[in-house]
Design a protein around this motif. Sequence first.
Motif, PDB file in Angstrom:
ATOM      1  N   THR A   1      -8.215  -1.207  -8.777  1.00  0.00           N
ATOM      2  CA  THR A   1      -8.444  -2.498  -8.138  1.00  0.00           C
ATOM      3  C   THR A   1      -8.929  -2.270  -6.709  1.00  0.00           C
ATOM      4  N   THR A   2      -9.544  -3.292  -6.137  1.00  0.00           N
ATOM      5  CA  THR A   2     -10.097  -3.195  -4.784  1.00  0.00           C
ATOM      6  C   THR A   2      -9.139  -3.837  -3.797  1.00  0.00           C
ATOM      7  N   LYS A   3      -8.923  -3.173  -2.687  1.00  0.00           N
ATOM      8  CA  LYS A   3      -8.070  -3.717  -1.635  1.00  0.00           C
ATOM      9  C   LYS A   3      -8.744  -4.955  -1.036  1.00  0.00           C
ATOM     10  N   SER A   4      -7.936  -5.957  -0.758  1.00  0.00           N
ATOM     11  CA  SER A   4      -8.420  -7.181  -0.127  1.00  0.00           C
ATOM     12  C   SER A   4      -8.315  -7.056   1.387  1.00  0.00           C
ATOM     13  N   ASN A   5      -9.264  -7.650   2.090  1.00  0.00           N
ATOM     14  CA  ASN A   5      -9.189  -7.704   3.545  1.00  0.00           C
ATOM     15  C   ASN A   5      -8.196  -8.749   4.020  1.00  0.00           C
ATOM     16  N   ILE A   6      -7.737  -9.617   3.127  1.00  0.00           N
ATOM     17  CA  ILE A   6      -6.649 -10.545   3.441  1.00  0.00           C
ATOM     18  C   ILE A   6      -5.381  -9.970   2.830  1.00  0.00           C
ATOM     19  N   GLN A   7      -4.413  -9.666   3.666  1.00  0.00           N
ATOM     20  CA  GLN A   7      -3.112  -9.197   3.218  1.00  0.00           C
ATOM     21  C   GLN A   7      -2.083 -10.234   3.662  1.00  0.00           C
ATOM     22  N   LEU A   8      -1.417 -10.882   2.711  1.00  0.00           N
ATOM     23  CA  LEU A   8      -0.454 -11.918   3.047  1.00  0.00           C
ATOM     24  C   LEU A   8       0.815 -11.303   3.625  1.00  0.00           C
ATOM     25  N   PRO A   9       1.512 -12.040   4.500  1.00  0.00           N
ATOM     26  CA  PRO A   9       2.681 -11.497   5.199  1.00  0.00           C
ATOM     27  C   PRO A   9       3.711 -10.868   4.262  1.00  0.00           C
ATOM     28  N   ASP A  10       4.150  -9.681   4.635  1.00  0.00           N
ATOM     29  CA  ASP A  10       5.210  -8.934   3.950  1.00  0.00           C
ATOM     30  C   ASP A  10       4.879  -8.488   2.524  1.00  0.00           C
ATOM     31  N   SER A  11       3.645  -8.692   2.064  1.00  0.00           N
ATOM     32  CA  SER A  11       3.301  -8.267   0.709  1.00  0.00           C
ATOM     33  C   SER A  11       3.156  -6.752   0.654  1.00  0.00           C
ATOM     34  N   LYS A  12       3.451  -6.187  -0.530  1.00  0.00           N
ATOM     35  CA  LYS A  12       3.242  -4.752  -0.725  1.00  0.00           C
ATOM     36  C   LYS A  12       1.756  -4.463  -0.677  1.00  0.00           C
ATOM     37  N   ASN A  13       0.987  -5.272  -1.391  1.00  0.00           N
ATOM     38  CA  ASN A  13      -0.469  -5.154  -1.352  1.00  0.00           C
ATOM     39  C   ASN A  13      -1.104  -6.418  -1.908  1.00  0.00           C
TER      40      ASN A  13
END
Length: 161
Positions: free
Chosen positions: A57-69
């Motif tokens: 999977t591709t990493k997102s440039n939006i990372q929501l607070p406290d998420s692992k990924n």
Amino acid sequence: MNNHVGRNVLLGCSIVLLNCSTATAALLPCDDVAHLIADSANQFSSIKSTEQYDTGTTKSNIQLPDSKNCEISGSGKLTTFRCVWEYVLGDEQAKTDFNQYVAEAQHCLGETTAIRQDQPVNHPDSYLSYLFELDGTNGRISLKDKSQLNQTFIFFVIESR
């Protein structure tokens, strides 16, 4: 493993850190949710990074607070944005956070958004999911217990349109 501490944001502090007050930070920032829904029409092209996870999977440039990924998977009309939060199996904080994610999603999406319990699945030990029927796409927030991994997960998903 993420222990979900540090969600408080300091507001109104003086330079010597006296008279500080705290406010709880949003778990699902409405600006990010609105951007994700809008970008779902473009298969999340504006937030795809060039970095890939081991799962393909591709990493997102939006990372929501406290998420692992947060990641983007699939291609074309089958593309999804997904964030995951991990907890120790049965952690009560997971249930509390799940309910807060659902409430914040409802707030961000507005009163007219259709929300219903999602269809059950058979692979986790327990499963609770809400489906948000959006303009041209769907979103989901799910709570899953997986005893073989000794973990509880929360998933936030937006599908491409």
